[in-house]
Motif scaffolding. Structure first.
Motif, mmCIF file in Angstrom:
data_model
loop_
_atom_site.group_PDB
_atom_site.id
_atom_site.type_symbol
_atom_site.label_atom_id
_atom_site.label_comp_id
_atom_site.label_asym_id
_atom_site.label_seq_id
_atom_site.Cartn_x
_atom_site.Cartn_y
_atom_site.Cartn_z
ATOM 1 N N ILE A 196 -21.201 -3.310 20.953
ATOM 2 C CA ILE A 196 -20.319 -2.307 20.364
ATOM 3 C C ILE A 196 -19.688 -1.451 21.465
ATOM 4 O O ILE A 196 -18.493 -1.140 21.418
ATOM 5 N N ILE A 197 -20.499 -1.110 22.471
ATOM 6 C CA ILE A 197 -19.967 -0.290 23.569
ATOM 7 C C ILE A 197 -18.793 -1.011 24.237
ATOM 8 O O ILE A 197 -17.720 -0.442 24.443
ATOM 9 N N LEU A 198 -19.006 -2.283 24.564
ATOM 10 C CA LEU A 198 -17.942 -3.047 25.219
ATOM 11 C C LEU A 198 -16.713 -3.129 24.317
ATOM 12 O O LEU A 198 -15.576 -2.952 24.764
ATOM 13 N N GLY A 199 -16.962 -3.402 23.042
ATOM 14 C CA GLY A 199 -15.855 -3.584 22.113
ATOM 15 C C GLY A 199 -15.067 -2.299 21.904
ATOM 16 O O GLY A 199 -13.838 -2.323 21.852
ATOM 17 N N VAL A 200 -15.777 -1.177 21.802
ATOM 18 C CA VAL A 200 -15.088 0.092 21.572
ATOM 19 C C VAL A 200 -14.170 0.394 22.749
ATOM 20 O O VAL A 200 -13.054 0.885 22.576
ATOM 21 N N GLY A 201 -14.658 0.072 23.959
ATOM 22 C CA GLY A 201 -13.813 0.273 25.131
ATOM 23 C C GLY A 201 -12.493 -0.461 24.982
ATOM 24 O O GLY A 201 -11.440 0.024 25.387
ATOM 25 N N ARG A 202 -12.560 -1.656 24.370
ATOM 26 C CA ARG A 202 -11.318 -2.408 24.225
ATOM 27 C C ARG A 202 -10.446 -1.834 23.112
ATOM 28 O O ARG A 202 -9.260 -1.578 23.316
ATOM 29 N N ILE A 203 -11.031 -1.597 21.932
ATOM 30 C CA ILE A 203 -10.179 -1.238 20.794
ATOM 31 C C ILE A 203 -9.659 0.195 20.897
ATOM 32 O O ILE A 203 -8.595 0.499 20.382
ATOM 33 N N ALA A 204 -10.400 1.082 21.570
ATOM 34 C CA ALA A 204 -9.936 2.466 21.649
ATOM 35 C C ALA A 204 -8.626 2.549 22.410
ATOM 36 O O ALA A 204 -7.797 3.415 22.146
ATOM 37 N N GLY A 205 -8.429 1.644 23.369
ATOM 38 C CA GLY A 205 -7.220 1.698 24.166
ATOM 39 C C GLY A 205 -6.145 0.747 23.673
ATOM 40 O O GLY A 205 -5.099 0.601 24.291
ATOM 41 N N VAL A 226 -12.043 10.574 25.745
ATOM 42 C CA VAL A 226 -12.474 10.123 24.413
ATOM 43 C C VAL A 226 -13.277 8.835 24.527
ATOM 44 O O VAL A 226 -14.370 8.698 23.966
ATOM 45 N N VAL A 227 -12.768 7.873 25.321
ATOM 46 C CA VAL A 227 -13.472 6.591 25.457
ATOM 47 C C VAL A 227 -14.826 6.802 26.121
ATOM 48 O O VAL A 227 -15.847 6.256 25.678
ATOM 49 N N LEU A 228 -14.857 7.630 27.172
ATOM 50 C CA LEU A 228 -16.131 7.858 27.852
ATOM 51 C C LEU A 228 -17.130 8.563 26.938
ATOM 52 O O LEU A 228 -18.325 8.320 27.030
ATOM 53 N N THR A 229 -16.615 9.394 26.024
ATOM 54 C CA THR A 229 -17.526 10.037 25.077
ATOM 55 C C THR A 229 -18.139 8.998 24.141
ATOM 56 O O THR A 229 -19.336 9.013 23.874
ATOM 57 N N PHE A 230 -17.297 8.066 23.672
ATOM 58 C CA PHE A 230 -17.855 6.974 22.856
ATOM 59 C C PHE A 230 -18.911 6.201 23.644
ATOM 60 O O PHE A 230 -19.971 5.863 23.122
ATOM 61 N N TYR A 231 -18.608 5.934 24.915
ATOM 62 C CA TYR A 231 -19.579 5.249 25.773
ATOM 63 C C TYR A 231 -20.888 6.006 25.812
ATOM 64 O O TYR A 231 -21.965 5.441 25.673
ATOM 65 N N ALA A 232 -20.767 7.322 26.046
ATOM 66 C CA ALA A 232 -21.976 8.129 26.200
ATOM 67 C C ALA A 232 -22.813 8.067 24.931
ATOM 68 O O ALA A 232 -24.029 7.881 24.987
ATOM 69 N N VAL A 233 -22.139 8.161 23.776
ATOM 70 C CA VAL A 233 -22.877 8.073 22.512
ATOM 71 C C VAL A 233 -23.563 6.709 22.408
ATOM 72 O O VAL A 233 -24.744 6.609 22.073
ATOM 73 N N GLY A 234 -22.806 5.648 22.756
ATOM 74 C CA GLY A 234 -23.372 4.303 22.677
ATOM 75 C C GLY A 234 -24.554 4.133 23.602
ATOM 76 O O GLY A 234 -25.602 3.625 23.207
ATOM 77 N N ILE A 235 -24.416 4.589 24.832
ATOM 78 C CA ILE A 235 -25.485 4.388 25.801
ATOM 79 C C ILE A 235 -26.714 5.201 25.408
ATOM 80 O O ILE A 235 -27.851 4.727 25.507
ATOM 81 N N ALA A 236 -26.483 6.416 24.894
ATOM 82 C CA ALA A 236 -27.622 7.235 24.470
ATOM 83 C C ALA A 236 -28.355 6.563 23.319
ATOM 84 O O ALA A 236 -29.583 6.481 23.319
#
Ligand code: ATP
Ligand code: MG
Lengths: 540, 306
Positions: A426-435, A519-529
């Motif tokens: 999901i983390i990888l995918g969100v990075g793609r779709i957010a942009g 915004v993307v890095l925040t999604f990352y942070a949530v995912g990684i946490a």
């Protein structure tokens, strides 16, 4: 002397070779860093340092010194002047790498500098081939200490001389025939210095350990580390550049202090105010902001994740745990891989053709969420499948032997163990779709200004309405078109100007990019946490 | 529990011609094998296996096994590596069904009903016939959750949110169950102060005892153990052996072991499997180890082969 330490467990502590090679490695490393700084134009190569010395001279001198030191170490080791434990040859791989380099250098020299084309334009090729072969032989034929230092040393020496003597320098340009590009000295010198410094660092590291197995180990280590450093450096420069260009725009009119921020609830105000983020677009604004686009992007991603995760995990469970491995699962696997690599504009076209007409024939947030969800789905399926497969069968056996049925086993043992892998997907995918810009452009934002006023901020949560008849729940906000950060960025770049006409209220593309990054890095942070939370549950 | 010593044919076979049964060739004739494996005991049979054949693809792993396992006793299975002991054990709670390549023919009757019947309830069966595996396989969960996993999934213990809200929380019963099971498996003293820790942090021997405790927590009637002590030191091993003896008062225990002394110490009867997947001899443990009928069994027990 070289025989004395041939079988020794400890390195012979004669300091000469290690000292010289450590110097080579250190100097190469500095050259490497300097070359990157010059390439990214953080430093200008023709800057006059003390005494009229330019960076060109620094590169030239460094390469020259490394070359001399390397050739010296190789010869000293070969003649037995310093102790070392070299193997019989530097190896074919090293030979091929250096041979290709020799081929390129000779070829360039003959065709570009001497201007020789030869019969049918093949003369330079023959010369280059001979040059490459000579370097190959010079590397492979002699003992390792000579083979892995002298060719590299000679190359460094040559490059150093060329740069020092100003053959390639500030005013040098090269127009390769058939190419529209022009290469200048301030591009060529750092590139040459990069290649040379990688090679000399590697050879120096080998010499430091006295060649042989230990030398190769350190050489490889040096090479891998320099490459890792390079990647981190590129990443760092990218982010630093965006922050550097974007931050002033983001912080325009920002204030910190009690009651300065916008009202949250019950007359309480945030203790800080960043108008660029909290404002929308409006004629009377001092600072126009990106709030509608931020909300648009957040809701698009949330909607896509909500759609893709349950369906993707369900499909992965069915494919991995219930259906037998066979033709069917193979076909599905190929299909999911293919879907993941399908270009996003194709998804966008699909959304435009099938979804938009069904949602009131206008672009909408919901259509974007669905399209992005479909894009995310295959990755969730792929990663969840892989991590379910990696759950040891012994867990399933243990559970079955306790008389627990398959579904309960999947729910309480298999899925918890597979969850961290799913989250990675999901983390990888969100990075793609957010942009993602193309599908948004088609299905969510087409009828919307990239810089909407505040009434176009999608307020999805308060948009839910409950009715007594089917469909019981409606949400007009979801059916509204919306802006999104990548769409806005695209509009800013293609329009070439901000939303205004050069006034203070303009929105700067770099600032939008910075907000998107955050915004993307925040999604990352949530995912990684959340991933480390699920991992910890399995380990503690 | 005495062997059919009135059977004269067997006597002539074994006494007058002790070495005649093709023992060197390996195969023992069917009649004689039937004789040697026909174990007569008092009381009820908990499990009775008849004409059991197992194939892994073309590999015939178990051949025509007939065996009755008496209740509330310890049955040891011994034999050289690869002779099919684990395969046999897995047939008794249908864990072999989970191996794709395996094909099973024959009957295994549990309390008079064939567990391979089409209408057999696998979940119920495995609840009543528990299993401890050859290598420890705790879940990546806390020690407490490992123990209460089975009862929770069976709905015997409910500590879920709904139960808590309705005031029907079984937390206390769960604690009692965890304590009882861990004490039975001789693990309580070592872990009682860290029941919330992940079970994967335990040593191999502790993990094995945890798996035994996990199996006991579902309150099975039969316990199948595949070399339960192979990863344990002598002290833990003797604890497990004591446990097995204790269990046999209530439970029916079938245990695979490679350790002859262990088989002699803990079991009431012993079945000897030999290479090729045959059950060669099955009798009182004392009889097997003091006076086996088959020369091959004697060779195996005295360490001449296998
Ligand atoms: N999953 C399987 N697939 C195919 N063949 C198997 C499988 N499991 C066991 N076998 C084969 O069946 C035979 C018996 O194996 P089994 O594991 O029952 O032996 P064992 O007596 O338990 O040996 P050990 O004492 O080493 O544990 C072996 O020849 C083995 O190769
Ligand atoms: Mg086994």
């Amino acid at each position: 002397m070289s025989n004395a330490s041939e079988r020794g467990v400890h390195r012979d502590h004669s300091p000469l070779l290690p000292t010289v090679s450590a110097g080579v490695v250190g100097l190469s490393f500095l050259t490497f860093v300097l070359a990157w700084l010059v390439l990214f134009p953080i430093l200008t190569p023709s800057t006059q340092l003390v005494g009229g010395v330019t960076f060109y001279d620094v590169f030239g001198l460094a390469m020259l010194l490394c070359g001399v030191a390397l050739v010296g170490s190789g010869v000293a080791s070969r003649t037995g002047y310093v102790p070392a434990t070299p193997s019989a040859t530097a190896g074919v791989t090293t030979g091929v790498v250096l041979g290709v380099l020799g081929f390129v250098v000779t070829g360039l020299f003959v065709s570009q500098t001497l201007g020789i084309d030869g019969p049918m334009g093949l003369g330079w090729f023959l010369a280059a081939f001979v040059g490459g072969a000579a370097v190959f032989v010079a590397t492979v034929a002699p003992r390792e200490d000579v083979g892995s230092t002298v060719p590299i040393g000679a190359f460094a020496l040559l490059a150093g001389l060329v740069v020092l003597l100003g053959v390639i320098g500030d005013s040098w340009t090269w127009n390769p025939s058939g190419l529209a590009a022009t290469f200048s000295g301030d591009m060529a010198v750092p590139v040459v210095a990069l290649v040379v410094s990688l090679l000399t660092a590697w050879a120096g590291a080998k010499a430091y350990e006295g060649f042989g197995a230990r030398g190769r180990q350190l050489g490889a280590y040096m090479f891998v580390n320099l490459n890792a450093a390079l990647m981190l450096f590129v990443l760092f420069v990218l982010i630093a550049f965006i922050v550097y260009r974007g931050l002033p725009g983001v912080l325009r009119g920002a204030a910190v202090g009690l009651g300065t921020g916008p009202e949250v609830a019950f007359g309480l105000h945030l203790p800080f105010d960043v108008p660029f983020v909290t404002n929308s677009y409006g004629l009377r604004n001092d600072v126009n902001g990106v709030l509608p686009a931020v909300f648009g992007t957040i809701w698009l991603v949330v909607g896509a994740v909500v759609l893709a995760v349950p369906t993707g995990v369900g499909a992965a469970v069915f494919l991995t745990e219930y259906s037998r491995e066979g033709r069917f699962t193979q076909v599905v696997e190929i299909a999911t891989n293919g879907l993941w690599s399908t270009p996003s504009i194709v998804y966008g076209l699909f959304g435009l053709a099938f979804l938009v007409p069904r949602f009131g024939n206008s672009a909408s947030l919901l259509a974007g969420q669905l399209v992005l969800g479909f894009m995310l789905l295959p990755l969730v399926v792929i990663t969840t499948r892989e991590s379910i497969k990696a759950v040891p069968d012994s867990y399933r056996d243990a559970s079955a032997a306790l008389g627990v049925n398959q579904w309960q086993t999947i729910r309480s043992v298999v899925l918890p163990a597979a969850l961290p892998g799913t989250v990675t997907g999901i983390i990888l995918g969100v990075g793609r779709i957010a942009g993602e810009t193309a599908p948004i452009l088609l299905v969510t934002s087409s009828s919307m200004s990239p810089f909407p006023a505040s009434r176009f901020v999608p307020r999805v949560l308060s948009g839910f309405q409950f009715t007594a008849q089917p469909p019981f729940v409606t949400n007009t906000e979801l059916l509204q078109a919306s802006s999104a950060l990548p769409y806005q960025l695209y509009a800013l770049i293609t329009a070439g100007v901000g939303a205004g006409a050069g006034s203070d209220a303009d929105i700067d593309p770099w600032s939008t990019a910075l907000v998107l990054l955050i915004v993307v890095l925040t999604f990352y942070a949530v995912g990684i946490a959340s991933r480390s939370y699920f991992r910890r549950r399995l380990q503690e | 529990m005495s062997k059919t010593d009135t059977d004269s044919r067997s006597d002539t076979q074994t006494e007058s011609q002790p070495l005649v049964d093709h023992t060197v060739e390996g195969e023992t004739s069917e009649e004689i094998r039937d004789e040697w494996t026909n174990y007569d005991f008092d009381g009820e049979a908990k499990l009775s296996v008849s004409e059991l054949n197992v194939y892994y693809g073309d590999d015939h792993a178990l051949k025509d096994i007939d065996m009755e396992i008496p209740e509330q006793s310890v049955t040891a299975l011994i034999g050289p590596s690869g002779c099919g002991k684990s395969t046999y054990l897995r047939c008794l709670n249908r864990m072999n069904d989970r191996i794709k390549a395996a094909r099973i023919e024959g009957n295994v009757e549990f309390e008079g009903k064939n567990i391979y019947d089409a209408d057999a309830n696998l979940v119920e069966l495995r609840k009543r016939i528990g299993m401890v595996f050859q290598s420890p396989n705790p879940f990546p969960k806390s020690i407490r959750d490992n123990i209460s996993y089975g009862p929770r999934k069976h709905g015997d213990i409910d500590t879920g949110l709904l139960a808590r809200v309705l005031g029907r929380d079984d937390g206390e019963r769960e604690e009692r169950l965890v304590e009882r099971s861990l004490k039975q498996a001789a693990l309580w003293d070592e872990v009682n102060d860290r029941l919330g820790d992940n079970a994967l942090g335990l040593s191999g021997g502790q993990q094995q005892r945890l798996c035994i405790a996990r199996c006991l927590a579902t309150d099975p009637e039969v316990i199948l153990m595949d070399e339960p002590a192979s990863a344990l030191d002598p002290i833990a091993t003797s604890k497990i052996e004591d446990l097995i003896e204790e269990l046999s008062e209530e439970y029916t225990v079938v245990v695979v072991t490679h350790n002859m002394q262990q088989a002699q110490r803990i079991s009431d009867q012993t079945a000897v499997f030999l290479t090729g997947g045959e059950l060669v001899e099955y009798d009182d443990t004392e009889k097997i180890f003091s006076d086996p009928e088959s020369q091959r069994v004697e060779d195996y027990i005295t360490g001449k082969f296998g």
